[in-house]
Design an enzyme around this catalytic site. Structure first.
Site, mmCIF file in Angstrom:
data_model
loop_
_atom_site.group_PDB
_atom_site.id
_atom_site.type_symbol
_atom_site.label_atom_id
_atom_site.label_comp_id
_atom_site.label_asym_id
_atom_site.label_seq_id
_atom_site.Cartn_x
_atom_site.Cartn_y
_atom_site.Cartn_z
ATOM 1 C CE1 TYR A 155 -3.859 2.284 0.525
ATOM 2 C CE2 TYR A 155 -2.682 3.117 2.438
ATOM 3 C CZ TYR A 155 -3.728 3.220 1.531
ATOM 4 O OH TYR A 155 -4.625 4.258 1.633
ATOM 5 C CE LYS A 159 -3.488 4.956 -2.274
ATOM 6 N NZ LYS A 159 -4.565 5.542 -3.081
ATOM 7 C CG ASN A 200 -12.452 -3.508 13.311
ATOM 8 O OD1 ASN A 200 -13.172 -3.779 12.354
ATOM 9 N ND2 ASN A 200 -11.272 -4.067 13.493
ATOM 10 N N GLY A 217 -2.442 0.124 22.774
ATOM 11 C CA GLY A 217 -3.447 1.167 22.541
ATOM 12 C C GLY A 217 -2.926 2.582 22.717
HETATM 13 P P1 NAD Z 1 -12.521 1.866 0.107
HETATM 14 O O1 NAD Z 1 -11.850 0.546 0.147
HETATM 15 O O2 NAD Z 1 -13.859 2.010 0.715
HETATM 16 O O3 NAD Z 1 -12.608 2.408 -1.381
HETATM 17 C C1 NAD Z 1 -11.741 2.012 -2.414
HETATM 18 C C2 NAD Z 1 -12.584 1.722 -3.639
HETATM 19 O O4 NAD Z 1 -11.723 1.357 -4.731
HETATM 20 C C3 NAD Z 1 -13.534 0.549 -3.413
HETATM 21 O O5 NAD Z 1 -14.826 0.904 -3.860
HETATM 22 C C4 NAD Z 1 -12.936 -0.565 -4.256
HETATM 23 O O6 NAD Z 1 -13.887 -1.504 -4.691
HETATM 24 C C5 NAD Z 1 -12.287 0.220 -5.380
HETATM 25 N N1 NAD Z 1 -11.216 -0.518 -6.053
HETATM 26 C C6 NAD Z 1 -10.192 -1.197 -5.477
HETATM 27 N N2 NAD Z 1 -9.408 -1.741 -6.422
HETATM 28 C C7 NAD Z 1 -9.951 -1.393 -7.614
HETATM 29 C C8 NAD Z 1 -9.611 -1.670 -8.963
HETATM 30 N N3 NAD Z 1 -8.536 -2.413 -9.265
HETATM 31 N N4 NAD Z 1 -10.381 -1.159 -9.951
HETATM 32 C C9 NAD Z 1 -11.472 -0.412 -9.655
HETATM 33 N N5 NAD Z 1 -11.848 -0.119 -8.390
HETATM 34 C C10 NAD Z 1 -11.093 -0.613 -7.385
HETATM 35 O O7 NAD Z 1 -11.499 2.886 0.779
HETATM 36 P P2 NAD Z 1 -11.635 4.454 1.051
HETATM 37 O O8 NAD Z 1 -11.348 4.677 2.467
HETATM 38 O O9 NAD Z 1 -12.883 4.989 0.455
HETATM 39 O O10 NAD Z 1 -10.381 4.999 0.234
HETATM 40 C C11 NAD Z 1 -10.532 5.718 -0.984
HETATM 41 C C12 NAD Z 1 -9.181 6.275 -1.410
HETATM 42 O O11 NAD Z 1 -8.698 7.183 -0.398
HETATM 43 C C13 NAD Z 1 -8.106 5.207 -1.580
HETATM 44 O O12 NAD Z 1 -7.291 5.569 -2.680
HETATM 45 C C14 NAD Z 1 -7.312 5.296 -0.294
HETATM 46 O O13 NAD Z 1 -5.978 4.885 -0.488
HETATM 47 C C15 NAD Z 1 -7.410 6.784 0.019
HETATM 48 N N6 NAD Z 1 -7.234 7.030 1.461
HETATM 49 C C16 NAD Z 1 -8.265 6.797 2.325
HETATM 50 C C17 NAD Z 1 -8.057 7.007 3.694
HETATM 51 C C18 NAD Z 1 -9.163 6.791 4.691
HETATM 52 O O14 NAD Z 1 -8.909 6.933 5.900
HETATM 53 N N7 NAD Z 1 -10.384 6.490 4.302
HETATM 54 C C19 NAD Z 1 -6.810 7.432 4.156
HETATM 55 C C20 NAD Z 1 -5.792 7.615 3.236
HETATM 56 C C21 NAD Z 1 -6.014 7.436 1.883
HETATM 57 N N1 UDP Z 2 -6.515 -0.877 15.523
HETATM 58 C C1 UDP Z 2 -6.961 -1.375 16.754
HETATM 59 N N2 UDP Z 2 -8.047 -2.204 16.757
HETATM 60 C C2 UDP Z 2 -8.724 -2.537 15.619
HETATM 61 C C3 UDP Z 2 -8.278 -2.017 14.377
HETATM 62 C C4 UDP Z 2 -7.170 -1.200 14.371
HETATM 63 O O1 UDP Z 2 -6.394 -1.078 17.800
HETATM 64 O O2 UDP Z 2 -9.709 -3.276 15.722
HETATM 65 C C5 UDP Z 2 -5.370 0.057 15.519
HETATM 66 C C6 UDP Z 2 -4.297 -0.254 14.474
HETATM 67 O O3 UDP Z 2 -3.344 -1.172 14.988
HETATM 68 C C7 UDP Z 2 -3.711 1.130 14.234
HETATM 69 C C8 UDP Z 2 -4.899 2.068 14.432
HETATM 70 O O4 UDP Z 2 -5.862 1.328 15.160
HETATM 71 O O5 UDP Z 2 -2.737 1.412 15.207
HETATM 72 C C9 UDP Z 2 -5.519 2.546 13.134
HETATM 73 O O6 UDP Z 2 -5.734 1.399 12.331
HETATM 74 P P1 UDP Z 2 -6.541 1.442 10.968
HETATM 75 O O7 UDP Z 2 -6.524 0.057 10.427
HETATM 76 O O8 UDP Z 2 -7.842 2.103 11.155
HETATM 77 O O9 UDP Z 2 -5.702 2.425 10.019
HETATM 78 P P2 UDP Z 2 -4.148 2.697 9.779
HETATM 79 O O10 UDP Z 2 -3.956 4.079 10.263
HETATM 80 O O11 UDP Z 2 -3.314 1.736 10.551
HETATM 81 O O12 UDP Z 2 -4.000 2.531 8.311
#
Ligand code: NAD
Ligand code: UDP
Length: 335
Positions: A155, A159, A200, A217
Site C-alpha cells: 500500500y 501510493k 471495528n 493502545g
Molecule cells: P474503500 O476501500 O472504501 O474504497 C476504495 C474503492 O476502490 C472501493 O470501492 C474498491 O472496490 C475500489 N477498487 C479497489 N481496487 C480497484 C480496482 N482495481 N479497480 C477499480 N476499483 C477498485 O477505501 P476508502 O477509504 O474509500 O479509500 C478511498 C481512497 O482514499 C483510496 O485511494 C485510499 O488509499 C485513500 N485514502 C483513504 C483514507 C481513509 O482513511 N479512508 C486514508 C488515506 C487514503
Molecule cells: N486498531 C486497533 N483495533 C482494531 C483495528 C485497528 O487497535 O480493531 C489500531 C491499528 O493497529 C492502528 C490504528 O488502530 O494502530 C488505526 O488502524 P486502521 O486500520 O484504522 O488504520 P491505519 O492508520 O493503521 O492505516
C-alpha cells in the site's frame, strides 16, 4: 453539518471517480452531483459496494460502471478523481500484489486517460507515505520512514510510486495533476467488515462484544470526518495550479484507548477491551501538519470527533438492523 462549504458551480463538467463505490468515493460522487456535475462512478467492487451508491442511480447525471483500473479507461471527461485502491490494512494485506498493481498500473491508466482528454486528475494518496514517522506532526516536506518490504509496503510503496507517476506525467507531459495525502477518515458508508479501527470499535460496541485494541493502545491517529475531507478534495481539485502534495486530515490526535473510550461512551456499550498483538510496522504516531491546506485551499476540518462519531454510530445502527440493545443483525451488501 460542515458550515464553511466550498460550492463551485460544476454544471456541465463531466467527472470520473475511480473507486467511486467505496467509502470516500460514494460521498464524493454525491457532493459532485450536488454541485451540478455529471459523474461516472467506476469501481470493480473489490471493497466498495453498489449499496453505497444506490440512492444516486436514478439521477440522470450519474452513471455506474463496473471496471477494473488495471484495464485502460476510455471516457469523455473533464476531471478525474483517482481513488481506486483498497485502503484497509486487513484487505490490502490479504491481496498485496493486486494492491500495489492497482496503485501503479491503475494510476498509469488513469493518467493516460487524463493525458488523452486533457483532463485534470487528482490522486488520493495517503499519510502512509510517511510510514512510521520520525517527524511529528508530519509536514508535506517530510520524506517518510517506510519499510519497503514489510506487509504494509504494497500500500505505502504503491501510493509513493503513484505520487511519482503523477509528478512525472506533470513534468514530462504537462498533465494537470493534484495530490491529496489523506489521513485517517471515518463516517457513514464504512463497510461493516472494513477492518479499520473506527468501524471495528463501533460494530463491536453495538454488538456488545469486546473492543479489540492492537498493541497497548497508546499508538495515535488523527481522525477526520468524511464531509470535511470531501470538501478538501473538491477545493484541491478546483485549485488553479499544482502546489505539490497537500495533507488533508484532522490535526487533533487521539490514542486508540481514547478512541475506544469515546465509542463506549457514545454507544452506551459496556464492552470490555481485549488486547491483541500490534500488527507489523503499525505506525506509532500520526498527525498531519495542515498549514499548507489552510494557506492554499482555505481548508481545515470543522467536525469534532464526538459529533462525527455520533453521526457514524447512528448510521451503523440503521444499517445493521438493530432490533434491541445488543441485538444486531448485519444486513448483506448489494454488489
Ligand atoms: P474503500 O476501500 O472504501 O474504497 C476504495 C474503492 O476502490 C472501493 O470501492 C474498491 O472496490 C475500489 N477498487 C479497489 N481496487 C480497484 C480496482 N482495481 N479497480 C477499480 N476499483 C477498485 O477505501 P476508502 O477509504 O474509500 O479509500 C478511498 C481512497 O482514499 C483510496 O485511494 C485510499 O488509499 C485513500 N485514502 C483513504 C483514507 C481513509 O482513511 N479512508 C486514508 C488515506 C487514503
Ligand atoms: N486498531 C486497533 N483495533 C482494531 C483495528 C485497528 O487497535 O480493531 C489500531 C491499528 O493497529 C492502528 C490504528 O488502530 O494502530 C488505526 O488502524 P486502521 O486500520 O484504522 O488504520 P491505519 O492508520 O493503521 O492505516
Amino acid at each position: 453539518m460542515r458550515q464553511n462549504l466550498f460550492t463551485p458551480d460544476l454544471t456541465g463538467k463531466r467527472i470520473l471517480v475511480t473507486g467511486g463505490a467505496g467509502f470516500v468515493g460514494s460521498h464524493l460522487c454525491r457532493r459532485l452531483l450536488q454541485l451540478g456535475a455529471a459523474v461516472v462512478c467506476l469501481d470493480n467492487f473489490f471493497t466498495g459496494s453498489k449499496a453505497n451508491v444506490l440512492d444516486m442511480l436514478p439521477n440522470p447525471r450519474f452513471d455506474l460502471v463496473r471496471h477494473d483500473v488495471h484495464q485502460p479507461m476510455f471516457y469523455e471527461v473533464d476531471q478525474i478523481y483517482h481513488l481506486a485502491c483498497p485502503a484497509s490494512p486487513i484487505h490490502y494485506q490479504l491481496h498485496p500484489v493486486e494492491t500495489i498493481t492497482t496503485s501503479v498500473v491503475g494510476s498509469i491508466n488513469a493518467l493516460d486517460l487524463a493525458l488523452r482528454k486533457q483532463a485534470r486528475i487528482l490522486l488520493t494518496s495517503t499519510s502512509e507515505v510517511y510510514g512510521d514517522p520520525e517527524v511529528h506532526p508530519q509536514p508535506e516536506e517530510y520524506r517518510g520512514n517506510v519499510n519497503p518490504n514489510g506487509p504494509r509496503a504494497c500500500y505505502d510503496e504503491g501510493k509513493r510510486c503513484a505520487e511519482t507517476l503523477f509528478c512525472d506525467y506533470h513534468r514530462q507531459y504537462g498533465v494537470d495533476v493534484r495530490i491529496a495525502r489523506i489521513f485517517n477518515t471515518y463516517g457513514p458508508n464504512l463497510n461493516v467488515a472494513d477492518g479499520r479501527v473506527v468501524s471495528n470499535f463501533i460494530v463491536q460496541a453495538l454488538q456488545g462484544e469486546p473492543l479489540t485494541i492492537y498493541g497497548d493502545g497508546t499508538q495515535t491517529r488523527s481522525f477526520c470526518y468524511v464531509a470535511d475531507l470531501v470538501d478538501g478534495l473538491v477545493r484541491l481539485m478546483e485549485r488553479d495550479r499544482f502546489d505539490g502534495p497537500i495533507n488533508l486530515g484532522n490535526p487533533i490526535e487521539f490514542t486508540m484507548l481514547e478512541l475506544a473510550d469515546q465509542v463506549r461512551k457514545l454507544t452506551g456499550a459496556k464492552s470490555m477491551l481485549v488486547f491483541k498483538p500490534l500488527p507489523t510496522d503499525d505506525p506509532t504516531q500520526r498527525r498531519p501538519r495542515i498549514t499548507k491546506a489552510k494557506e492554499c485551499l482555505g481548508w481545515e476540518p470543522e467536525i469534532p470527533l464526538a459529533l462525527g462519531l455520533k453521526t457514524t454510530i447512528g448510521w451503523f445502527k440503521d444499517h445493521m438492523g438493530i432490533s434491541g440493545e445488543g441485538n444486531v443483525v448485519p444486513i448483506g451488501r448489494v454488489g
